[in-house]
Design an enzyme around this catalytic site. Structure first.
Site, PDB file in Angstrom:
ATOM      1  N   SER A  91      19.001   2.246  11.863  1.00 55.66           N
ATOM      2  CA  SER A  91      19.603   3.198  11.406  1.00 55.66           C
ATOM      3  C   SER A  91      18.765   4.609  11.087  1.00 55.66           C
ATOM      4  CB  SER A  91      19.869   2.578   9.818  1.00 55.66           C
ATOM      5  OG  SER A  91      20.097   3.703   8.748  1.00 55.66           O
TER       6      SER A  91
ATOM      7  N   TYR B 247      17.415  -0.580   1.180  1.00 53.41           N
ATOM      8  CA  TYR B 247      18.203  -0.275   2.433  1.00 53.41           C
ATOM      9  C   TYR B 247      17.148   0.307   3.312  1.00 53.41           C
ATOM     10  CZ  TYR B 247      21.352   1.169   5.952  1.00 53.41           C
ATOM     11  OH  TYR B 247      22.033   1.516   7.465  1.00 53.41           O
TER      12      TYR B 247
END
Length: 703
Positions: free
Chosen positions: A579, A592
């Site tokens: 990510s 996250y």
């Protein structure tokens, strides 16, 4: 016909076919369509013929497009087709008069290959479908409709020392017998002359080949073919009823055989070095277990197969393995090496001056008592078909031994078929394989947007794929869609929560058992959450790390032994879906983002650890892949919109577009292209890298 009484015991090996002809359907069809209907009925019934096997024909009247005159045209299944699934364009069409005139060029059996070269000159109406080598069997017979099939019951008669006597006993002289002759023009002449000399026959058994028969109409020919097969099946079932197969059981089926196959297949695959990767197919059907566990197994397996269709799929002989030594890698490697040496010696003994170069010497069929049958080929469908054809060969052996001694193809005859120049020419005409044919991939989160798009990209270029996802319904829906698009052989589904060690191991067992191992891991399964640090609970923190860090660890750990096996085959690849947040800080996403950062650093560590084993490990970092994403369909969308103080609808998508340097949406298919690059040989010298697919974000530039 002298039909036998039907035996219905399920334990008997030979299914008894019956007519499936529908007059109401046939009444609507043209003469050519009736031929297709008859062919499809025969070919779609595996009690009648094998996949790709057999051929059918009809001699039909047509108008010559050049002269305008009526001419007789032979419609016959073209080379390489399958009568069960073919369409009208699968037939060759040839001038019957020209075919009959070819005999003027024939001087004897040495001219067989030369005669094939004349067939294109007989083409009617510029039909580009290549004519089959069996065309003379149809053209030289005077009958309107001809069928040539080779179901198990028929081949069992044709491959037995007692076959000719059994043929006489079953049909009382109505069916003739010809000794073995390789397919070609000479066999067609032999058949034509035999039928002329024996006008009472209604068909002929071709030793080692099958049966050929005829009739005056499409329906009569179809029903004649089906009845002959039923007669043979009933006769053999009567001989076999109540008797132990293959001398009785010596090795019982192992209750752990599926687990054994999953462990064994990647190890065998790793030892099968060569120009092309292998894919495996495992079967523990009743025939395989009964045969491999029998007293006669070693004697019969060593003989190889009989019918040319069987032999071309399964090689000169199978490789039997000792079930007590399957954990011994040295033993397995030695057995495969010995098989290759045996095959090379066979080639040297039998080659002729103009023989093609030796082909792949690895075994196709591997037989393990108590476990079953494993077959290997360069693509999954061919591996599956090889297994099915060897299953046919097992039935043939059983039937042949019931009436005499099983007779395999003579070694030189087998070689001359395998290395036939015409067969070589057919192989050379085949298109080049797609880049990922032979590769096996497992994609976690395979039902989601990025996972499904990545799987589709790999499938498109020929890979076999296991979709692993915790959502059973969704992953099955995706699998079914891919099966329709790419074929059912190349895709499987596994229910897998990447935080569950047992489920992770089971998913990789699916890859090993269904395809033979693993070459590509796409670690993609993920979740997303957004919360300020003060509102981030331990549960939320742990959930992110369980999926995004530990999940990547568990999948990599289970993949590792399979990937290491492929070093000698060119190595393997792991691709992590990371990510932008793994390299650039994000507001209200500490759990996250830090978990993604942990996964990214795990990839770097694994790149170091994997390099000596030929395992490359790389990362794709997406950003804001909103369309098609299951993650963005949930709370994450609202949470990220809230973090930026904007609406969660179109305004959010516009926000991410404007934030990117290129001002463009990032789609699952964009991520899939990066996955493909890192999984393929296009990046064969890249490991430990990150590729950002985020439409440009300076904050996420890797340093």
């Amino acid at each position: 016909m002298n039909a036998q009484t039907t035996i219905t015991s399920a334990a008997l090996p030979f299914a008894v076919p019956s007519s499936r002809w529908d007059d109401s359907v046939a009444a609507t069809l043209s003469a050519a369509e009736l031929l297709l209907y008859r062919s499809n009925l025969l070919g779609s019934d595996l009690t009648v013929t094998n996949f790709g096997g057999g051929n059918t024909s009809a001699k039909l009247e047509a108008i010559d497009p050049l002269t305008g005159e009526k001419v007789e045209v032979l419609w016959v299944k073209g080379s390489g087709g399958d009568i069960g699934s073919m369409k009208l364009d699968g037939f060759s069409t040839l001038y019957q008069a020209k075919l009959l005139g070819l005999e003027a060029h024939y001087a004897g059996p040495d001219d067989d290959d030369k005669m094939v070269g004349f067939l294109p000159h007989c083409t009617f109406n510029l039909n580009g479908r290549a004519a089959s080598i069996d065309t003379p069997l149809h053209s030289l017979l005077p009958f309107a409709h001809v069928d040539h099939v080779h179901p198990d019951a028929i081949i069992a008669l044709a491959a037995s020392s007692g076959g000719e006597a059994a043929t006489q006993e079953i049909w009382g002289g109505n069916i003739g017998w010809l000794p073995w002759k390789r397919p070609g023009y000479s066999l067609g002449v032999m058949l034509r002359d035999y039928v002329r000399a024996n006008p009472q026959v209604e068909g002929v058994m071709l030793a080692g080949h099958g049966i050929i028969c005829w009739a005056d109409s499409a329906k009569a020919c179809y029903e004649h073919t089906v009845q002959l097969i039923a007669d043979a099946a009933n006769y053999l079932n009567g001989k076999l009823e109540g008797k132990p197969a293959f001398g009785g059981q010596k090795v019982a089926p192992n209750p752990d055989r599926t687990a054994i196959a999953a462990d064994l297949m990647p190890r065998l695959r790793g030892f099968m070095t060569g120009a092309r990767l292998k894919l495996g197919h495992f079967s523990d059907d009743a025939e395989a277990l009964e045969f491999t566990g029998s007293a006669d197994f070693e004697r019969l397996a060593a003989l190889g197969t009989s019918c040319p269709d069987h032999f071309l799929r399964t090689k000169i002989a199978p490789l039997p393995l000792d079930p007590a030594r399957l954990q011994d890698d040295a033993y397995l490697e030695a057995q495969i090496s010995a098989y290759r040496q045996m095959y090379l010696a066979y080639y040297e003994r039998c080659k002729r001056g103009n023989s093609p170069a030796v082909r792949d010497s690895n075994p196709v069929v591997v037989l393990v008592p108590g476990v079953g049958r494993i077959t290997f080929a360069t693509d999954k469908t061919t591996a599956r078909l090889a297994g099915e054809f060897y299953g046919n060969a097992i039935n043939v052996m059983r039937g042949a031994e019931a009436i005499g001694d099983y007779i395999a193809l003579d070694e030189q005859e087998a070689f001359d078929i395998e290395y036939w120049l015409l067969e070589e020419a057919k192989l050379q005409r085949m298109p080049a394989p797609k880049p990922l044919v032979g590769k096996i991939a497992l994609v976690t989160g395979g039902a989601g947007g990025i996972g499904a798009a990545s799987a589709a990209r790999l499938l498109k270029d020929g890979a076999c794929v296991v979709l692993a996802d915790r959502d059973a319904d969704s992953v099955e829906d995706v699998r079914a869609g891919f099966a329709r698009q790419f074929g059912k052989d190349v895709v499987r589904a596994a229910v897998c929560d990447v935080t569950d060690e047992a489920q992770v191991r089971a998913a990789f067992d699916v890859a090993a058992r269904e395809f033979g191992g693993l070459d590509i891991l796409v670690a993609n399964a993920g979740i997303a959450s957004s919360a300020p640090i003060e509102e981030t609970t331990v549960e939320l923190w742990n959930r992110n790390y369980d999926v995004l860090a530990q999940g990547y660890f568990l999948t990599s750990r289970s993949a590792w032994p399979l990937l290491k096996r492929m070093k000698a085959q060119g190595g393997s690849s792991v691709v992590f879906i990371g990510s932008k947040n793994g390299v650039a800080a994000a507001t209200n996403a500490s759990a996250y983002a830090s978990a993604k950062a942990a996964a990214n650093h795990l990839a770097r560590c694994l790149a170091l650890e994997g390099a000596p084993h030929g395992i490359r490990v790389n990362v794709v970092n997406p950003d804001a892949v909103i369309k098609g994403s299951r993650i963005w369909d949930g709370d994450w969308r609202k949470e990220r919109a809230g973090a930026h103080g904007i609406d969660s609808g179109e305004e959010l998508e516009e926000h991410y577009r404007k934030r990117s340097m290129l001002g463009r949406d990032v789609l699952p298919e964009d991520i899939a292209e990066a996955v493909y690059f890192l999984a393929s040989d296009m990046s064969a010298k890249s490991t430990g890298n990150m590729i950002n697919v985020d439409a440009g974000n300076a904050q996420a530039f890797t340093r």
